[in-house]
Design an enzyme around this catalytic site. Structure first.
Site, PDB file in Angstrom:
ATOM      1  CD  GLU A   1      15.929 -38.252 -39.313  1.00  0.00           C
ATOM      2  OE1 GLU A   1      17.089 -38.262 -39.749  1.00  0.00           O
ATOM      3  OE2 GLU A   1      15.455 -39.183 -38.630  1.00  0.00           O
TER       4      GLU A   1
ATOM      5  CG  HIS B   1      16.950 -38.327 -34.778  1.00  0.00           C
ATOM      6  ND1 HIS B   1      17.163 -39.637 -34.421  1.00  0.00           N
ATOM      7  CD2 HIS B   1      16.199 -37.790 -33.783  1.00  0.00           C
ATOM      8  CE1 HIS B   1      16.572 -39.882 -33.266  1.00  0.00           C
ATOM      9  NE2 HIS B   1      15.971 -38.781 -32.845  1.00  0.00           N
TER      10      HIS B   1
END
Ligand code: NAG
Ligand code: NAG
Ligand code: NAG
Ligand code: NAG
Ligand code: ZN
Length: 412
Positions: free
Chosen positions: A375, A299
Site C-alpha cells: 500500500e 495499492h
C-alpha cells in the site's frame, strides 16, 4: 431502521452528468469517531441514500467523503448516532486540480505527470520496441470495454542455461490509485535503464512480468469522468456499474469486507466469483505461468506492507520468512525518503478483513511462496505528480531489499 431513512429516501441518487469530468467541488472528507457499531450503521445509512465515493472504517474511527447536497443530512446523522466529526478536507476538487498540471499531453512519457491508459500502453509498446532484445509486450487478459490488459515481460539473456523464476507485478487493480501505475512504469524504467549493479543484477536474476494497470477501463474512467472510481465498468445492475476487482477472485469470495449491493461505490464483490472479465482472464493467464516465485500487488494509500491471507489472522506456512523478507524490503525503502510503512503483517491484523483479493487467490491456488501487497502513500488517492519519482525510488529500493533477503533465505 433509522428514521432518517424514511424521511430522506426521497432524495434522488446523484449520478454524474454524462459527459463531464466530475468536479468534486465542495466535497468534504470528514473524520468521525465513536462507537464502532454506530460507525457501521451510519455508513450503511449513507450508502443506502447516495453514492459515497469514499469511506474507510478502522477501529472507532472512520473517514468519509460527503457531497455538498448530503452535508446537512450527514451532520444530523452524526448527531443521532453520537459521533464526533471533524473536517479534514474542505474541498476535494482543489486536491484533484493539482493532478491536471504536469505534462500529460507531452509526447514524451515522463514521471512528472499522470497519463491515461493510452499513454501508459504507448510507453509499454515503445519499451518493447526499443528493448526488443530484452522485452516483449504481453497480454494478461481483457477488459469489459474491450481493452487489453497489457504488461511488459523483461527477460535478459544469461550465460547459464536455466529457466528463470518469474516475478509477477500487478498494479492498478483499483482504478483511482493513480500512484500505482505511475510507480510501476517508473520501476520498469529503472530495470531497463539503471546502471546501478543492485538493480541490473535484480533485473537479470528473474523474468519480470509487470502489469501497470490491470483494470484499464476503470483507470480510463478516472481520467475521463470520475477521479474517485475504483471498480471495473461492467454493467452490474440497471443503474449501476462495476465490481471491486479485488473482491472478485475465487477464494473465500463474498465473506468479509464486501458489499452485495451492485451500486455500492467501493466494495461490490460482483455477482459471483470471477464475474468480471478482467479477473477471470488475468487469473487464467497467471495460472498458466509455471514458475512464479513472487507475486506483488500495488495499492494506495494506506502506507503498509501486507502478507496473505487478507481475510484471516491465521498465518501461512512460511509466514516467518515472509515477515523477515518484508522487513528487509521496508528497511531499504525507508533509506530513500525516511518513510516508515506499517507491517509487514496480514490485513486482518493491521487493516481490515477483506475476502476475494488477488493475493489470497494466488497464494491459495498456486502456492506461490512470496506474495505481498504494498500500500503506497498519498492522501485520498492523491499524490503530487511532481513527486512520483519519490515513491518510484522508494519502491525500487523496496524491491532490491525484498529480493536480497529472499535470496538469502533460499527463494531465488
Ligand atoms: C437537520 O437538523 C436541523 C435541526 O434539527 C434541521 O433544521 C434540518 O432541517 C435538518 N436537515 C435535514 C436535511 O434533515
Ligand atoms: C448509537 O446510536 C444510537 C442511536 O441510533 C444512540 O442511541 C446510542 O447512544 C449510540 N451509541 C453510543 C455508544 O454512542
Ligand atoms: C513512443 O515513441 C515514439 C517514437 O519515438 C514517440 O513519438 C512517442 O512519443 C513515444 N510514446 C511514448 C508514450 O513514450
Ligand atoms: C539490448 O538493447 C538495449 C537497447 O538497445 C541495449 O542497451 C543492450 O545493450 C542490448 N543488450 C543486448 C544483450 O544486446
Ligand atoms: Zn486498492
Amino acid at each position: 431502521m433509522s428514521p432518517f431513512f424514511i424521511i430522506f429516501v426521497v432524495i434522488p441518487l446523484s449520478y454524474a452528468t454524462f459527459h463531464d469530468f466530475k468536479s468534486y467541488k465542495d466535497y468534504k472528507v470528514y473524520s468521525i469517531e465513536g462507537n464502532n457499531e454506530n460507525l457501521s450503521k451510519i455508513m450503511e445509512f449513507l450508502n443506502s441514500m447516495a453514492e459515497i465515493p469514499f469511506y474507510d472504517i478502522r477501529n472507532s474511527r472512520a473517514e468519509v467523503m460527503i457531497a455538498p447536497e448530503l452535508d446537512s443530512i450527514f451532520s444530523n446523522a452524526t448527531d443521532l448516532f453520537r459521533l464526533k466529526k471533524k473536517i479534514i478536507v474542505n474541498d476535494y476538487s482543489e486536491i484533484i486540480a493539482e493532478e491536471k498540471g504536469g505534462s500529460r499531453k507531452d509526447s514524451q512519457f515522463s514521471w512528472t505527470a499522470y497519463y491515461d491508459i493510452d499513454g501508459i500502453y504507448g510507453y509499454l509498446k515503445n519499451m518493447s520496441t526499443i528493448y526488443s532484445n530484452w522485452t516483449e509486450l504481453v497480454e494478461g487478459g481483457q477488459s469489459y470495454e474491450g481493452r487489453k490488459i497489457l504488461g511488459l515481460r523483461i527477460n535478459t539473456p544469461t550465460d547459464v542455461d536455466k529457466v528463470k523464476n518469474i516475478v509477477f507485478i500487478e498494479s492498478g487493480i483499483h482504478a483511482r490509485e493513480w500512484i500505482t501505475p505511475a510507480t510501476t512504469t517508473y520501476f520498469i524504467n529503472q530495470l531497463l535503464t539503471s546502471t546501478d549493479p543492485a538493480i541490473t543484477s535484480l533485473r537479470d536474476q528473474f523474468e519480470w512480468q509487470i502489469f501497470p494497470s490491470v483494470n484499464p477501463d476503470g483507470y480510463q474512467y478516472t481520467h475521463k469522468r470520475d477521479r474517485m472510481w475504483r471498480k471495473t465498468r461492467s454493467k452490474s445492475s440497471f443503474f449501476c456499474h462495476g465490481a471491486d476487482p479485488n473482491r472478485n477472485w475465487d477464494y473465500n469470495w463474498g465473506q468479509y469486507g464486501i458489499s452485495t449491493d451492485p451500486c455500492n461505490y467501493q466494495l461490490y464483490a460482483g455477482s459471483q466469483p470471477f464475474s468480471e472479465v478482467e479477473t477471470r482472464t488475468l487469473s487464467k493467464y497467471i495460472a498458466e505461468l509455471d514458475n512464479i516465485v513472487a507475486y506483488i500487488a500495488f495499492h494506495a494509500d494506506a502506507q503498509m506492507l501486507l502478507v496473505p491471507y487478507s481475510d484471516s489472522v491465521e498465518h501461512t506456512s512460511n509466514y516467518d520468512d515472509l515477515i523477515k523478507i518484508g522487513k528487509s524490503s521496508l528497511e531499504y525503502g525507508e533509506k530513500v525518503n525516511g518513510e516508515k510503512y506499517d507491517g509487514p503483517a496480514t490485513a486482518a491484523e493491521i487493516l481490515y478483513k477483506a475476502s476475494g483479493g488477488s493475493m489470497d487467490w494466488v497464494r491459495n491456488q498456486l502456492a506461490t511462496p512470496l506474495v505481498y501487497t504494498y500500500e503506497l502513500r498519498g492522501t485520498y488517492f492523491h499524490w503530487p505528480p511532481s513527486k512520483i519519482f519519490e515513491q518510484g525510488d522508494e519502491v525500487t529500493q523496496m524491491m532490491v531489499g525484498l529480493f536480497n533477503e529472499a535470496c538469502n533465505l533460499g527463494y531465488c
